[in-house]
Write an enzyme that holds these catalytic residues in place. Structure first.
Site, PDB file in Angstrom:
ATOM      1  N   ASP A  67       1.029  -1.178  -0.024  1.00  0.00           N
ATOM      2  CA  ASP A  67       0.024  -0.035   0.076  1.00  0.00           C
ATOM      3  C   ASP A  67       0.998   1.176  -0.145  1.00  0.00           C
ATOM      4  O   ASP A  67       1.797   1.382   0.788  1.00  0.00           O
ATOM      5  CB  ASP A  67      -0.632   0.088   1.383  1.00  0.00           C
ATOM      6  CG  ASP A  67      -2.547   0.678   1.059  1.00  0.00           C
ATOM      7  OD1 ASP A  67      -3.119  -0.125   1.291  1.00  0.00           O
ATOM      8  OD2 ASP A  67      -2.768   1.408   0.382  1.00  0.00           O
ATOM      9  N   HIS A 100     -11.045  -3.338   3.439  1.00  0.00           N
ATOM     10  CA  HIS A 100     -11.122  -2.872   4.622  1.00  0.00           C
ATOM     11  C   HIS A 100     -11.960  -1.670   4.983  1.00  0.00           C
ATOM     12  O   HIS A 100     -11.816  -1.353   6.196  1.00  0.00           O
ATOM     13  CB  HIS A 100      -9.391  -2.908   5.004  1.00  0.00           C
ATOM     14  CG  HIS A 100      -8.953  -1.728   4.406  1.00  0.00           C
ATOM     15  ND1 HIS A 100      -8.550  -1.595   3.097  1.00  0.00           N
ATOM     16  CD2 HIS A 100      -8.551  -0.548   4.844  1.00  0.00           C
ATOM     17  CE1 HIS A 100      -8.149  -0.485   2.380  1.00  0.00           C
ATOM     18  NE2 HIS A 100      -7.904   0.277   3.586  1.00  0.00           N
ATOM     19  N   ASP A 101     -12.406  -1.085   3.967  1.00  0.00           N
ATOM     20  CA  ASP A 101     -12.940   0.368   4.126  1.00  0.00           C
ATOM     21  C   ASP A 101     -14.572   0.093   3.992  1.00  0.00           C
ATOM     22  O   ASP A 101     -15.357   0.919   4.346  1.00  0.00           O
ATOM     23  CB  ASP A 101     -12.860   1.426   3.058  1.00  0.00           C
ATOM     24  CG  ASP A 101     -11.265   1.730   3.642  1.00  0.00           C
ATOM     25  OD1 ASP A 101     -10.657   2.323   2.586  1.00  0.00           O
ATOM     26  OD2 ASP A 101     -10.714   1.885   4.575  1.00  0.00           O
ATOM     27  N   GLU A 124      -6.311   3.735  -5.927  1.00  0.00           N
ATOM     28  CA  GLU A 124      -7.691   4.022  -5.360  1.00  0.00           C
ATOM     29  C   GLU A 124      -8.007   5.481  -5.599  1.00  0.00           C
ATOM     30  O   GLU A 124      -7.580   6.347  -5.298  1.00  0.00           O
ATOM     31  CB  GLU A 124      -7.521   3.915  -3.756  1.00  0.00           C
ATOM     32  CG  GLU A 124      -8.808   4.195  -3.346  1.00  0.00           C
ATOM     33  CD  GLU A 124      -8.735   4.227  -1.714  1.00  0.00           C
ATOM     34  OE1 GLU A 124      -7.856   4.975  -1.352  1.00  0.00           O
ATOM     35  OE2 GLU A 124      -9.598   3.856  -1.013  1.00  0.00           O
ATOM     36  N   ASP A 147      -2.947   4.634  -2.351  1.00  0.00           N
ATOM     37  CA  ASP A 147      -3.932   5.220  -1.541  1.00  0.00           C
ATOM     38  C   ASP A 147      -4.437   6.649  -2.038  1.00  0.00           C
ATOM     39  O   ASP A 147      -3.732   7.515  -2.135  1.00  0.00           O
ATOM     40  CB  ASP A 147      -3.528   5.226  -0.098  1.00  0.00           C
ATOM     41  CG  ASP A 147      -4.558   5.579   0.874  1.00  0.00           C
ATOM     42  OD1 ASP A 147      -5.406   4.685   1.067  1.00  0.00           O
ATOM     43  OD2 ASP A 147      -4.281   6.684   1.552  1.00  0.00           O
TER      44      ASP A 147
HETATM   45  O1  TEU Z   1      -9.415   5.409   1.894  1.00  0.00           O
HETATM   46  C1  TEU Z   1     -10.072   6.544   1.223  1.00  0.00           C
HETATM   47  C2  TEU Z   1     -11.353   6.628   2.155  1.00  0.00           C
HETATM   48  O2  TEU Z   1     -11.700   7.430   2.719  1.00  0.00           O
HETATM   49  C3  TEU Z   1     -12.422   5.313   1.819  1.00  0.00           C
HETATM   50  O3  TEU Z   1     -12.709   5.211   2.988  1.00  0.00           O
HETATM   51  C4  TEU Z   1     -13.530   5.943   0.642  1.00  0.00           C
HETATM   52  O4  TEU Z   1     -14.753   5.593   1.680  1.00  0.00           O
HETATM   53  C5  TEU Z   1     -13.563   5.023  -0.223  1.00  0.00           C
HETATM   54  O5  TEU Z   1     -13.123   3.751  -0.076  1.00  0.00           O
HETATM   55  C6  TEU Z   1     -12.708   5.801  -1.409  1.00  0.00           C
HETATM   56  O6  TEU Z   1     -13.805   6.816  -1.740  1.00  0.00           O
HETATM   57  C7  TEU Z   1      -8.146   5.062   2.013  1.00  0.00           C
HETATM   58  C8  TEU Z   1      -7.859   3.969   2.863  1.00  0.00           C
HETATM   59  O7  TEU Z   1      -8.235   2.888   2.071  1.00  0.00           O
HETATM   60  C9  TEU Z   1      -8.476   4.303   4.023  1.00  0.00           C
HETATM   61  O8  TEU Z   1      -8.343   3.176   5.001  1.00  0.00           O
HETATM   62  C10 TEU Z   1      -7.769   5.311   4.661  1.00  0.00           C
HETATM   63  O9  TEU Z   1      -8.489   5.815   6.191  1.00  0.00           O
HETATM   64  C11 TEU Z   1      -7.847   6.603   4.049  1.00  0.00           C
HETATM   65  O10 TEU Z   1      -7.425   6.434   2.708  1.00  0.00           O
HETATM   66  C12 TEU Z   1      -6.749   7.506   4.192  1.00  0.00           C
HETATM   67  O11 TEU Z   1      -5.456   7.154   3.887  1.00  0.00           O
END
Ligand code: TEU
Length: 541
Positions: A98, A314-315, A250, A199
């Protein structure tokens, strides 16, 4: 469309802190992953994506990095990392890390220097603005806070953070900073990893016009700003083009046309992306919307760029809970969602535990939850005077902790995840839903995933086949074809709790390849049972 190893791969995402604890501290770790590599290999996995394990104060579970060159103590050390990479490669698998370079932790030495004074050489490595009328420069929110500006009293300026206060954004306009990031990327690539999941990589460029947003809750102003493609093309020139790597961005807040700008092979930026038109914009299952999204992305990227297929990570809440049926039809529903993700165009991602049908969780109180996004939102809403119970209930389905409960290995204490106290509670259903039970059941969800992955390795049509939705207006049946050279597959999915009928018009000559029911067809083959999924090969007359 040229062939690439990462187009043909199946990726398994490991959220290491919840995967397997080798030393009893209650957190998963890198040596815990080594203990389970044979399990992952047995599933048929080609590439492993590891969530961040760089040194971090852990305010956002490793996405707030304080040293890019040191392994977080909870996860292990560099010796464990080197052994993990070796053992992954010994088994013929690859690994991507990541890459979190939109922001660091507020404890990173770079930020400590930057905030120390306005004329510190690293001041410009982060984004600082003067107050406007004594307040934040504008009304922009962040993902995890009501404002994306935090006042640093010592210097009287605000710093910019797209996420938590503890995650200050790096200033990618600074060429010295960019070169420092490229140096770090080379360090990890030279240790033998085969790429990066990047990310929120489309947030690197910031909007120059600081005027207030019409709707500050639509935080798309954080992303896709002018300059982003210059940065990614420079990253490709400086680093990526020199390695045979896989990069997956992402990339929230993009349409297919905008997404193509990041993954068009001719633009030399990224290989593939996660868009979020499903995960961020579809709170619960919407078949017609899902079909629209699939067709628009297929047409938008066709022959130029490459998509990914996922329904959880994971989100985002475990798919069988959020987008399927995790009750009466959990087994069939988990298999249907798998058949769909693995037969749609793009690289499929399996999030740890998805392969055994792990479900979302429902803890009793906010104290049981860890997710900074959920807890910040809870406190923000309660501070407005809203009923705490009502706020708590409203956040349960989409809490990121739904997917972060420990991997369920067996029915022993803590599901075999740890001999210590787990950092987050185990889902109480671990006695029924666990790896040991799945491996002992030839008809389990695990073996259905294993078969799908085997089919992908044996049939290029699953990877490179053209896609056509045959019933775009049907709310229950999802029926599509994949065609490559002289091979045509027909995928028939009944995504619902009621049986449906499909008459197979035009597909009389067919052979069933895989189904999630024991199909003896003593009933009419045209009847699809609840959450039934079938894959056929259409035979030439
Ligand atoms: O996620 C970005 C984020 O905020 C996601 O939760 C969002 O809802 C979607 O998946 C993208 O729009 C990344 C990481 O995956 C997350 O775990 C981190 O908290 C975030 O960035 C900050 O690094």
């Amino acid at each position: 469309m040229n062939k690439k190893w990462w187009k043909e791969a199946v990726v398994y995402q490991i959220y290491w802190r919840s995967f397997n604890d080798s030393n009893g501290d209650g957190y998963g770790d890198l040596r815990g992953i080594i203990e389970k590599l044979d399990y992952i290999k047995n599933l048929g996995i080609d590439v492993i994506w590891l969530n961040p394990f760089y040194q971090s104060p852990d305010r956002d579970n490793g996405y707030d990095i304080s040293n890019y060159y040191v392994i977080m103590e909870k996860a292990g050390d560099m010796e464990a990392f080197d052994e993990l990479i070796h053992e992954i490669h010994q088994r013929g698998m690859k690994v991507i890390m990541d890459l979190v370079v939109n922001h660091t932790s507020d404890r990173h030495p770079w930020f400590l220097e930057s905030r120390s004074s306005k004329n510190n050489p690293k001041r410009d490595w982060y984004i600082w603005k003067d107050p406007k009328d004594g307040r934040e420069p504008n009304n922009w929110r962040s993902y995890f806070a009501p404002a994306c500006w935090e006042l640093d009293k010592a210097t009287g300026q605000f710093y910019y953070h797209s996420f938590a206060v503890e995650q200050p954004d790096l200033n990618w306009e600074n060429p010295e900073l960019r070169q420092e990031i490229y140096k770090m990327m080379r360090f990890w690539l030279d240790k033998g990893i085969e790429g990066f999941r990047m990310d929120v990589i489309n947030l690197l460029a910031k909007r120059e016009d600081l005027s207030d947003a019409e709707d500050p809750y639509d935080i798309s102003y954080l992303a896709n700003n002018p300059g982003i493609h210059d940065y990614l093309q420079e990253m490709h020139r400086e680093v990526l083009q020199h390695y045979d790597v896989m990069t997956v961005g992402e990339i929230p807040f993009v349409s297919p046309e905008e997404g193509l700008l990041y993954v068009d092979e001719s633009r030399n930026e990224l290989n593939t992306l996660f868009h979020f038109q499903v995960a961020d914009e579809m709170p619960v299952w919407d078949m017609l919307r899902f079909k629209e999204i699939q067709t628009s992305w297929y047409n938008g990227l066709k022959q130029k760029g490459w998509n990914s297929q996922f329904l959880n990570n994971h989100d985002h809440t475990r798919q069988v809970t959020r987008y399927g049926n995790d009750g009466q039809y959990r087994d069939q529903s988990a298999k249907l969602l798998a058949a769909m993700i693995h037969t749609l165009p793009g690289t499929p991602y399996i999030y740890q535990g998805e392969e055994i049908g792990m479900t979302g969780v429902r803890f009793d109180s906010i104290e049981d939850y860890n997710d900074i996004a959920m807890k910040n939102k809870y406190h923000e809403e309660v501070s407005k005077g809203r009923d705490p119970k009502e706020v708590f209930e409203s956040l349960l389905l989409l809490s990121r902790d739904n997917s972060r409960t420990p991997m369920q290995w067996n029915d022993s204490i803590n599901a075999g995840f740890t001999a210590g106290d787990p950092w987050i509670k185990v889902n109480p259903n671990f006695r029924e839903i666990n790896v040991e039970a799945a491996l002992n059941d030839p008809d389990s969800i695990f073996y259905f995933y294993k078969k799908l992955i085997e089919l992908r390795k044996q049939n290029e049509v699953m990877v490179y086949g053209d896609y056509k939705d045959l019933l775009p207006d049907d709310e229950h049946l999802y029926v599509y074809t994949r065609s490559y050279n002289d091979v045509t597959w027909l995928i028939v999915l009944n995504h619902g709790d009621e049986q449906q009928t499909f008459t197979f018009d035009g597909f009389a000559n067919r052979e069933l390849i895989l189904s999630n029911y024991q199909n003896d067809f003593d009933t009419n083959e045209e009847i699809l049972l609840p959450h039934e999924a079938r894959i056929y090969e259409i035979l030439r007359n």
